[in-house]
Motif scaffolding. Structure first.
Motif, short mmCIF file in Angstrom:
data_model
loop_
_atom_site.label_atom_id
_atom_site.label_comp_id
_atom_site.label_asym_id
_atom_site.label_seq_id
_atom_site.Cartn_x
_atom_site.Cartn_y
_atom_site.Cartn_z
N GLU A 59 0.84 -1.19 0.00
CA GLU A 59 0.00 0.00 0.00
C GLU A 59 0.88 1.24 0.00
O GLU A 59 2.10 1.16 0.16
N LEU A 60 0.25 2.43 -0.16
CA LEU A 60 1.00 3.65 -0.37
C LEU A 60 1.94 3.97 0.78
O LEU A 60 3.10 4.35 0.57
N THR A 61 1.47 3.82 2.03
CA THR A 61 2.34 4.10 3.18
C THR A 61 3.57 3.21 3.15
O THR A 61 4.69 3.66 3.39
N SER A 62 3.38 1.94 2.84
CA SER A 62 4.50 1.02 2.78
C SER A 62 5.42 1.34 1.61
O SER A 62 6.65 1.16 1.70
N ILE A 63 4.85 1.83 0.51
CA ILE A 63 5.68 2.22 -0.64
C ILE A 63 6.60 3.37 -0.25
O ILE A 63 7.80 3.37 -0.57
N ALA A 64 6.05 4.38 0.44
CA ALA A 64 6.87 5.51 0.88
C ALA A 64 7.96 5.06 1.85
O ALA A 64 9.11 5.51 1.76
N LEU A 65 7.61 4.17 2.77
CA LEU A 65 8.61 3.64 3.70
C LEU A 65 9.67 2.82 2.97
O LEU A 65 10.85 2.87 3.30
N PHE A 66 9.24 2.04 1.99
CA PHE A 66 10.17 1.20 1.23
C PHE A 66 11.20 2.07 0.50
O PHE A 66 12.35 1.66 0.32
N ALA A 67 10.80 3.27 0.08
CA ALA A 67 11.72 4.16 -0.62
C ALA A 67 12.61 4.96 0.34
O ALA A 67 13.77 5.24 0.03
N SER A 68 12.08 5.32 1.51
CA SER A 68 12.82 6.21 2.42
C SER A 68 13.60 5.47 3.51
O SER A 68 14.67 5.94 3.93
N LEU A 69 13.09 4.34 3.99
CA LEU A 69 13.75 3.62 5.07
C LEU A 69 15.18 3.20 4.72
O LEU A 69 16.08 3.31 5.57
N PRO A 70 15.46 2.70 3.51
CA PRO A 70 16.84 2.34 3.19
C PRO A 70 17.81 3.52 3.28
O PRO A 70 18.96 3.35 3.70
N VAL A 71 17.36 4.71 2.90
CA VAL A 71 18.23 5.89 2.98
C VAL A 71 18.56 6.20 4.44
O VAL A 71 19.72 6.49 4.79
N LEU A 72 17.56 6.15 5.31
CA LEU A 72 17.79 6.39 6.73
C LEU A 72 18.71 5.32 7.32
O LEU A 72 19.61 5.63 8.11
N ALA A 73 18.49 4.07 6.93
CA ALA A 73 19.34 2.98 7.43
C ALA A 73 20.78 3.18 6.98
O ALA A 73 21.73 2.94 7.73
N ASN A 92 9.31 -7.06 3.54
CA ASN A 92 9.88 -6.16 2.54
C ASN A 92 10.64 -5.00 3.20
O ASN A 92 11.73 -4.64 2.75
N LEU A 93 10.08 -4.43 4.24
CA LEU A 93 10.74 -3.30 4.90
C LEU A 93 12.01 -3.74 5.62
O LEU A 93 13.02 -3.02 5.63
N ALA A 94 11.99 -4.93 6.24
CA ALA A 94 13.18 -5.44 6.93
C ALA A 94 14.31 -5.68 5.93
O ALA A 94 15.46 -5.28 6.16
N LEU A 95 13.99 -6.32 4.81
CA LEU A 95 15.00 -6.55 3.79
C LEU A 95 15.49 -5.23 3.19
O LEU A 95 16.69 -5.06 2.93
N ALA A 96 14.58 -4.29 2.98
CA ALA A 96 14.95 -3.01 2.40
C ALA A 96 15.88 -2.24 3.33
O ALA A 96 16.83 -1.58 2.88
N ALA A 97 15.64 -2.33 4.65
CA ALA A 97 16.51 -1.63 5.61
C ALA A 97 17.92 -2.20 5.57
O ALA A 97 18.92 -1.45 5.54
N GLY A 98 18.05 -3.53 5.57
CA GLY A 98 19.37 -4.13 5.49
C GLY A 98 20.07 -3.82 4.17
O GLY A 98 21.28 -3.54 4.14
#
Length: 434
Positions: free
Chosen positions: A230-244, A290-296
């Protein structure tokens, strides 16, 4: 506060600019996917942006020398606002690609102007702190711009207009500032042959990192939408890796200062490749996985550039630190041109996994070449290493970022080295300013 009040207008203008850039960078792939654009055409948006960005880095010093900082910044912000509004009016990828190139050109130019202005306004004793605050402001603003898309409907005109408004708002602080306009931009001369002689790992590695990072930055939202987030997860998927990646620079820098940086680079590439392999083989569909893998994944790929930069500086001659950084940024930009194009073709042919197939190929090549160079050349002794320093994500960095990050002594050394180049670099020294 007395020290930072004179530069507050510049920091605020930069914050508005990066916020608008975050909105612009995410709304296009999200809206383009909803409009049925192909993965290939969406990848070309990233290629267009990278071409414009590199061109902006090359052309901005000449423009500023002719019309000054404030007028140049006004042109860049106005054209960026026009490009995002025109994207709303022309809902076709063949219009969006050149418009995205214009946006990249303007974004690079505006960032260079702000950074050169900050560089001159910062006192020598405060330069490091100013650079750190500038980096944090940009990271926060860009992330906030991406996350704001979760607050409304991406199918209408709202976020195109919001992006244009913030591009225009970036004009206001510098336009009404009473600070004197600074001197012309510091020209960073690029010597790719010298960089190749000094550090083949840095030159080859930064090109491959440019491919993987730019492919992910352009098409991560497309991947997330295609796997059903969903949209919230899409935004997190794009931004969380940068923060990590920003957080990971602290332990990565500590480790790279105490061992061969090339092994650290290999380790980061292995972590990235492992995450990519999990995306390809597992193809998780739920948000948490997806978010856990994206963060790593992000912690690895967005920590590679500062390790490469530190490694290149370990081998660089005195008085060339800014030149080395500017050269690496330009090569990263060339990788950024190729990455989204290759990943877009991959996603069109094999589906969402094509994004990570592109990245894993580049990281495997990086591992193989770096291990080969480790066997061919001994490591720099710890006593001769330059200190690792946290670095902004290379996609949003310009050659002026290198000047802002440098000490006044390094800038003076670079100016002197322009007149007296090293013996092995007197031949074939390019005169192209960036």
């Amino acid at each position: 506060m007395r020290q930072f009040l004179p530069i507050s207008a510049l920091l605020l203008g930069s914050a508005f600019l990066l916020f608008a850039g975050g909105v612009n960078g995410l709304i296009l792939p999200v809206r383009g996917t909803a409009e049925g654009f192909s993965s290939f055409s969406l990848g070309l948006l990233g290629t267009g942006w990278a071409i414009g960005y590199v061109s902006g880095c090359l052309a901005t010093p000449g423009l500023v020398s002719r019309v000054g900082h404030i007028r140049s910044f006004g042109v860049m912000a106005a054209l960026a606002a026009i490009s995002i509004l025109a994207s709303l009016l022309l809902l076709t990828p063949w219009a969006w690609i050149p418009l995205r190139a214009i946006s990249g050109f303007c974004f690079a130019g505006a960032a260079m102007i702000v950074e050169s202005w900050l560089s001159e306004r910062a006192a020598p004793s405060e330069r490091g702190r100013v650079f750190g605050i500038y980096t944090m402001v940009n990271l926060f603003s860009s992330t906030a711009g991406q996350m704001v898309l979760t607050l409304g409907d991406t199918r209408g005109f709202l976020f195109f207009v919001v992006g244009a408004i913030f591009y225009c708002m970036a004009l206001v602080p510098t336009a009404i500032s009473s600070s004197a306009s600074p001197k012309p931009l510091f020209n960073v001369k690029i010597d790719l042959r010298g960089l190749l002689r000094n550090s083949p790992v840095a030159l080859f590695g930064v090109f491959l990192v440019g491919i993987s990072n730019s492919a992910f930055g352009t098409l991560s939202a497309v991947y997330a939408e295609r796997v059903g987030l969903e949209l919230t997860s899409i935004a997190l998927f794009a931004s969380l890796p940068v923060l990590a990646g920003a957080v990971a620079q602290v332990p990565v820098g500590y480790l790279s200062d105490r061992t061969d940086r090339r092994w650290v680079l290999v380790g980061l590439a292995v972590v990235a490749a492992s995450s990519e392999l999990a995306f390809i083989l597992w193809q998780p569909a739920n948000q948490a996985a997806n978010l856990a893998l994206a963060a790593g994944f992000g912690a690895a790929i967005f920590s590679m550039y500062p390790v490469i930069l530190a490694h290149a500086n370990d081998h660089a001659a005195e008085g060339t630190a800014i030149q080395v950084s500017g050269g690496l940024l330009m090569v990263f930009g060339f990788g950024g041109i190729a990455g989204p194009l290759i990943a877009g073709v991959g996603m069109s042919q094999i589906g969402p996994a094509g994004l990570f197939a592109t990245s894993i190929a580049s990281h495997i090549l990086l591992i193989l070449f770096t291990v080969y160079r480790i066997r061919a050349r001994s490591a720099v002794p710890d006593a001769d290493k330059q200190s690792f320093s946290a670095t902004p994500m290379a996609k949003n960095a310009t050659p002026a970022t290198a000047v802002l990050a440098a000490s006044d002594a390094e800038i003076r050394e670079e100016l002197n080295s322009d007149h007296e180049p090293p013996a092995d670099a007197q031949e074939n020294t390019p005169e192209n300013p960036s």
